[in-house]
Design a protein around this motif. Structure first.
Motif, PDB file in Angstrom:
ATOM      1  N   ASP A  79       0.743  -1.065   0.348  1.00 59.73           N
ATOM      2  CA  ASP A  79      -0.102   0.008  -0.017  1.00 59.73           C
ATOM      3  C   ASP A  79       0.539   1.247  -0.032  1.00 59.73           C
ATOM      4  OD1 ASP A  79      -2.165  -1.869  -0.253  1.00 59.73           O
ATOM      5  OD2 ASP A  79      -2.625  -1.282   2.513  1.00 59.73           O
ATOM      6  N   ALA A  80       1.855   1.535   0.722  1.00 60.69           N
ATOM      7  CA  ALA A  80       2.592   2.367   1.345  1.00 60.69           C
ATOM      8  C   ALA A  80       3.308   2.913  -0.480  1.00 60.69           C
ATOM      9  CB  ALA A  80       3.569   2.213   2.076  1.00 60.69           C
ATOM     10  N   LYS A  81       3.864   1.581  -1.078  1.00 64.98           N
ATOM     11  CA  LYS A  81       4.747   1.603  -2.631  1.00 64.98           C
ATOM     12  C   LYS A  81       3.396   1.921  -3.178  1.00 64.98           C
ATOM     13  CE  LYS A  81       7.043  -2.075  -4.096  1.00 64.98           C
ATOM     14  NZ  LYS A  81       7.454  -3.271  -4.264  1.00 64.98           N
ATOM     15  N   GLN A  82       2.646   2.314  -3.636  1.00 60.44           N
ATOM     16  CA  GLN A  82       1.695   2.633  -4.449  1.00 60.44           C
ATOM     17  C   GLN A  82       1.169   3.969  -4.049  1.00 60.44           C
ATOM     18  OE1 GLN A  82      -0.079   0.890  -7.499  1.00 60.44           O
ATOM     19  NE2 GLN A  82       1.914  -0.851  -6.785  1.00 60.44           N
ATOM     20  N   LEU A  83       1.140   4.463  -3.103  1.00 60.90           N
ATOM     21  CA  LEU A  83       0.676   5.499  -2.478  1.00 60.90           C
ATOM     22  C   LEU A  83       1.794   6.427  -2.968  1.00 60.90           C
ATOM     23  CD1 LEU A  83      -0.748   5.634   1.093  1.00 60.90           C
ATOM     24  CD2 LEU A  83      -2.022   6.169  -1.298  1.00 60.90           C
ATOM     25  N   VAL A  84       3.667   6.365  -2.872  1.00 63.19           N
ATOM     26  CA  VAL A  84       4.545   7.067  -3.010  1.00 63.19           C
ATOM     27  C   VAL A  84       4.477   6.817  -4.972  1.00 63.19           C
ATOM     28  CG1 VAL A  84       7.041   6.509  -3.160  1.00 63.19           C
ATOM     29  CG2 VAL A  84       5.593   6.518  -1.487  1.00 63.19           C
ATOM     30  N   LEU A  85       4.245   5.790  -5.714  1.00 62.96           N
ATOM     31  CA  LEU A  85       4.145   5.842  -7.166  1.00 62.96           C
ATOM     32  C   LEU A  85       3.234   6.235  -7.846  1.00 62.96           C
ATOM     33  CD1 LEU A  85       5.779   1.953  -7.399  1.00 62.96           C
ATOM     34  CD2 LEU A  85       6.943   3.720  -7.478  1.00 62.96           C
ATOM     35  N   ASN A  86       1.985   6.017  -6.644  1.00 63.69           N
ATOM     36  CA  ASN A  86       1.010   7.155  -7.257  1.00 63.69           C
ATOM     37  C   ASN A  86       1.326   8.362  -7.237  1.00 63.69           C
ATOM     38  OD1 ASN A  86      -0.426   5.222  -8.237  1.00 63.69           O
ATOM     39  ND2 ASN A  86      -1.056   5.477  -6.231  1.00 63.69           N
ATOM     40  N   ALA A  87       2.371   9.680  -6.334  1.00 64.83           N
ATOM     41  CA  ALA A  87       2.325  10.506  -5.930  1.00 64.83           C
ATOM     42  C   ALA A  87       3.459  11.427  -6.746  1.00 64.83           C
ATOM     43  CB  ALA A  87       2.280  10.453  -4.357  1.00 64.83           C
ATOM     44  N   PHE A  88       4.563  10.352  -7.123  1.00 66.79           N
ATOM     45  CA  PHE A  88       5.521  10.651  -7.752  1.00 66.79           C
ATOM     46  C   PHE A  88       6.690  10.016  -8.897  1.00 66.79           C
ATOM     47  CE2 PHE A  88       5.652  11.070  -2.662  1.00 66.79           C
ATOM     48  CZ  PHE A  88       6.108  12.520  -2.307  1.00 66.79           C
ATOM     49  N   ASP A  89       6.095   8.889  -9.425  1.00 65.83           N
ATOM     50  CA  ASP A  89       6.571   7.890 -10.172  1.00 65.83           C
ATOM     51  C   ASP A  89       5.879   8.826 -11.804  1.00 65.83           C
ATOM     52  OD1 ASP A  89       7.810   6.862 -12.143  1.00 65.83           O
ATOM     53  OD2 ASP A  89       6.367   4.854 -11.464  1.00 65.83           O
ATOM     54  N   GLU A  90       6.509   9.900 -11.396  1.00 67.33           N
ATOM     55  CA  GLU A  90       5.756  10.864 -12.845  1.00 67.33           C
ATOM     56  C   GLU A  90       6.167   9.817 -14.583  1.00 67.33           C
ATOM     57  OE1 GLU A  90       8.263  14.126 -12.836  1.00 67.33           O
ATOM     58  OE2 GLU A  90       7.521  15.283 -11.076  1.00 67.33           O
ATOM     59  N   ASN A  91       6.890   8.921 -14.908  1.00 65.18           N
ATOM     60  CA  ASN A  91       6.611   8.675 -15.886  1.00 65.18           C
ATOM     61  C   ASN A  91       6.295   6.881 -15.647  1.00 65.18           C
ATOM     62  OD1 ASN A  91       8.651   7.071 -14.489  1.00 65.18           O
ATOM     63  ND2 ASN A  91      10.940   8.010 -16.274  1.00 65.18           N
ATOM     64  N   SER A  92       5.406   6.408 -14.566  1.00 61.50           N
ATOM     65  CA  SER A  92       4.786   5.683 -14.343  1.00 61.50           C
ATOM     66  C   SER A  92       5.130   4.251 -15.152  1.00 61.50           C
ATOM     67  CB  SER A  92       3.424   5.674 -15.597  1.00 61.50           C
ATOM     68  OG  SER A  92       2.605   6.636 -14.378  1.00 61.50           O
ATOM     69  N   ASP A  93       6.564   3.807 -14.203  1.00 59.64           N
ATOM     70  CA  ASP A  93       7.415   2.778 -14.504  1.00 59.64           C
ATOM     71  C   ASP A  93       7.866   1.665 -13.907  1.00 59.64           C
ATOM     72  OD1 ASP A  93       9.291   4.838 -12.937  1.00 59.64           O
ATOM     73  OD2 ASP A  93      10.983   4.601 -14.569  1.00 59.64           O
ATOM     74  N   GLY A  94       6.874   2.612 -12.212  1.00 60.39           N
ATOM     75  CA  GLY A  94       6.992   1.375 -10.880  1.00 60.39           C
ATOM     76  C   GLY A  94       8.670   1.145 -10.790  1.00 60.39           C
ATOM     77  N   ARG A  95       9.715   2.801 -10.222  1.00 56.59           N
ATOM     78  CA  ARG A  95      10.556   3.140 -10.125  1.00 56.59           C
ATOM     79  C   ARG A  95      11.153   4.627 -10.130  1.00 56.59           C
ATOM     80  NH1 ARG A  95      14.411   0.708 -14.839  1.00 56.59           N
ATOM     81  NH2 ARG A  95      13.723   1.891 -16.411  1.00 56.59           N
TER      82      ARG A  95
END
Length: 307
Positions: A79-95
């Motif tokens: 859940d924490a990973k998805q929250l961070v990625l949704n907020a900051f992973d601008e190019n949606s590459d999962g990292r």
């Protein structure tokens, strides 16, 4: 690889205020230390187990004493990973890349401006114009003095250069160089500079180009206009280099100007029918067809005769 002592304590805790437990502002040098700590394999991304470790320490760093990763259940970690990625992973590459980490942490404000993503370049054609402007000695690399000039001009456009001392500029240059110079040769090659100076998108990643055999005349017209920025009927100079940069990024993560020039030589030899050193619309159609000739590979097949 990080040693055992490095992993035994929460690395992020040192950057929190002992009383408020909030993060203190992180300097350029500290940001580099954080990045190098979590990008354990040095590939330019915090991903996989690195990302899990970063998130666990981000959450548990608020505690005064070390607690183990068991504090976060697998579900809570996901859940924490998805929250961070949704907020900051601008190019949606999962990292998380360097610029994205700079948005997560309370990084020094002026240093943070060097990672602005709100005004990316329109295209790789614009990137190649910038590259040519700052590679003043035509070495095929952006060296430390050229990088310093680029960063100074970037801050000048943000109207913040007056706030930065010469000593800070040297620190910023050294830090940016160490962060993006993945092969550690003391200068930035094309692919490394592309990470620092992103473009809105690689036009060749658009779905229509995955089925080149089905490209219509309108499709060809559309992609041609994306690279023929001066509308003179040819893709040439920085336009051609920008096209080749986008083409190379589909198959190579690390490339330099020599690789681009080699690709250019092959492309012109096989597809420049009138031998004018430029690519017209008919020749571009040939390039795109050649690019998709082998459906099992994304690599452009320019070593075969086009006909």
């Amino acid at each position: 690889m990080a040693d055992a002592n490095k992993k035994s304590t929460n690395f992020l805790r040192q950057f929190r205020d002992l009383k408020t437990r909030e993060f203190k502002q992180i300097t350029a040098a500290q940001f580099m230390d954080v990045w190098n700590h979590y990008d354990d394999d040095g590939n330019g991304y915090i991903e996989g187990k690195e990302l899990d470790g970063f998130l666990v320490e981000l959450v548990t760093s608020i505690n005064n004493e070390d607690v183990g990763p068991e504090v976060l259940s697998p579900t809570a970690l996901e859940d924490a990973k998805q929250l961070v990625l949704n907020a900051f992973d601008e190019n949606s590459d999962g990292r998380i890349d360097i610029a994205e980490l700079a948005q997560i942490l309370p990084t020094e404000e002026t240093f943070l401006l060097l990672f602005r993503r709100d005004n990316p370049l329109d295209s790789s054609v614009e990137f190649m114009k910038v590259w040519k402007e700052y590679d003043k000695d035509r070495s095929g690399y952006i060296e430390a003095d050229e990088l310093k000039t680029f960063l100074y001009d970037l801050l000048k456009r943000c109207k913040r250069q007056a706030d930065v001392s010469e000593e800070q500029m040297i620190t910023y240059t050294d830090t940016v160089l160490q962060l993006f110079d993945r092969n550690k040769d003391g200068k930035l090659q094309l692919s490394e500079m592309a990470k620092l100076l992103p473009v809105k998108e690689n036009f060749l990643c658009r779905p229509v180009f995955k089925n080149a055999n089905r490209l219509t005349t309108d499709d060809i017209d559309r992609v041609f206009s994306l690279y023929d920025r001066d509308n003179n009927g040819n893709i040439e100079d920085e336009e051609l280099c920008g096209f080749l940069k986008d083409l190379m990024e589909l198959v190579e993560e690390d490339y330099d100007e020599e690789d681009l020039l080699e690709c250019k030589e092959i492309l012109l030899e096989k597809c420049d029918l009138n031998h004018d050193g430029k690519i017209n619309k008919k020749e571009l159609a040939m390039v795109l067809m050649s690019y998709n000739r082998n459906p099992t590979s994304d690599e452009p097949d320019l070593n075969e005769e086009s006909g």
